[in-house]
Design a protein around this motif. Structure first.
Motif, PDB file in Angstrom:
ATOM      1  N   SER A 298     -11.284  25.227  15.015  1.00 34.93           N
ATOM      2  CA  SER A 298     -10.719  26.558  14.779  1.00 34.93           C
ATOM      3  C   SER A 298     -11.329  27.169  13.523  1.00 34.93           C
ATOM      4  CB  SER A 298      -9.196  26.500  14.689  1.00 34.93           C
ATOM      5  OG  SER A 298      -8.777  25.745  13.596  1.00 34.93           O
ATOM      6  N   VAL A 299     -11.434  28.495  13.533  1.00 36.57           N
ATOM      7  CA  VAL A 299     -12.079  29.202  12.427  1.00 36.57           C
ATOM      8  C   VAL A 299     -11.224  29.119  11.172  1.00 36.57           C
ATOM      9  CG1 VAL A 299     -13.297  30.815  13.926  1.00 36.57           C
ATOM     10  CG2 VAL A 299     -11.064  31.443  13.029  1.00 36.57           C
ATOM     11  N   ASP A 300     -11.868  29.224  10.038  1.00 39.85           N
ATOM     12  CA  ASP A 300     -11.149  29.249   8.767  1.00 39.85           C
ATOM     13  C   ASP A 300     -10.370  30.554   8.673  1.00 39.85           C
ATOM     14  OD1 ASP A 300     -12.314  26.840   8.105  1.00 39.85           O
ATOM     15  OD2 ASP A 300     -13.928  27.764   6.952  1.00 39.85           O
ATOM     16  N   ILE A 301      -9.257  30.501   7.992  1.00 39.18           N
ATOM     17  CA  ILE A 301      -8.437  31.699   7.816  1.00 39.18           C
ATOM     18  C   ILE A 301      -9.251  32.816   7.181  1.00 39.18           C
ATOM     19  CG2 ILE A 301      -6.505  32.625   6.466  1.00 39.18           C
ATOM     20  CD1 ILE A 301      -5.521  31.219   8.879  1.00 39.18           C
ATOM     21  N   SER A 302     -10.140  32.474   6.262  1.00 36.05           N
ATOM     22  CA  SER A 302     -10.939  33.510   5.606  1.00 36.05           C
ATOM     23  C   SER A 302     -11.849  34.239   6.590  1.00 36.05           C
ATOM     24  CB  SER A 302     -11.764  32.901   4.472  1.00 36.05           C
ATOM     25  OG  SER A 302     -12.658  31.929   4.977  1.00 36.05           O
ATOM     26  N   ALA A 303     -12.188  33.615   7.717  1.00 35.92           N
ATOM     27  CA  ALA A 303     -13.029  34.271   8.722  1.00 35.92           C
ATOM     28  C   ALA A 303     -12.286  35.404   9.422  1.00 35.92           C
ATOM     29  CB  ALA A 303     -13.515  33.255   9.747  1.00 35.92           C
TER      30      ALA A 303
END
Length: 138
Positions: free
Chosen positions: A105-110
């Motif tokens: 899963s993508v990082d929250i910052s993405a």
């Protein structure tokens, strides 16, 4: 220092980006290294809501997260079949699929990147949404 890295740091300066006093890195880079994946806070959200939610609300939470989460991954390499992944996310049953989504899963910052946010099916358009995996009674 390589020229490419130097130009990245100068670009951060030109954008008036703050720099971390401990690491000397631009704030955006520090945030990216410390950002959790999308799946981690999603699981915390479910853990927080689940005890007090009604059965219908639980189904709604599971359905919403099972719809959005498969699109918020870094890549699809090694992914289980889409239906298996959705079933696993909806029912929280299959450990293999949950391990994969936890890694990918993508990082929250993405989520600050418009293309990442647009890739997730935030609406229930028929082209992207398969509907909940519930038994229908007749």
């Amino acid at each position: 220092m390589r020229a490419g890295r130097r130009s990245e740091l100068l670009a951060a300066l030109r954008k008036r980006e703050q720099f971390d006093t401990e690491t000397g890195l631009p704030a955006s880079e520090v945030l990216a290294t410390q950002s959790p994946t999308w799946f981690a806070p999603a699981r915390k959200y479910v853990a927080m809501k689940w005890p007090t939610a009604s059965a219908r609300h639980r189904a709604s939470i599971a359905d919403a997260l099972a719809t959005v989460t498969p699109r918020l991954v870094k890549d699809n390499r090694g992914a289980p079949a889409p239906r298996v992944l959705r079933t696993a996310l909806y029912s929280w049953a299959f450990r293999l699929a949950l391990d994969w989504i936890g890694r990918k899963s993508v990082d929250i910052s993405a989520l600050n990147t418009p293309t990442v946010v647009r890739s997730a099916p935030w609406t229930r358009s028929p082209a992207r949404w398969t509907g909940p995996l519930r038994r229908t009674t007749r």
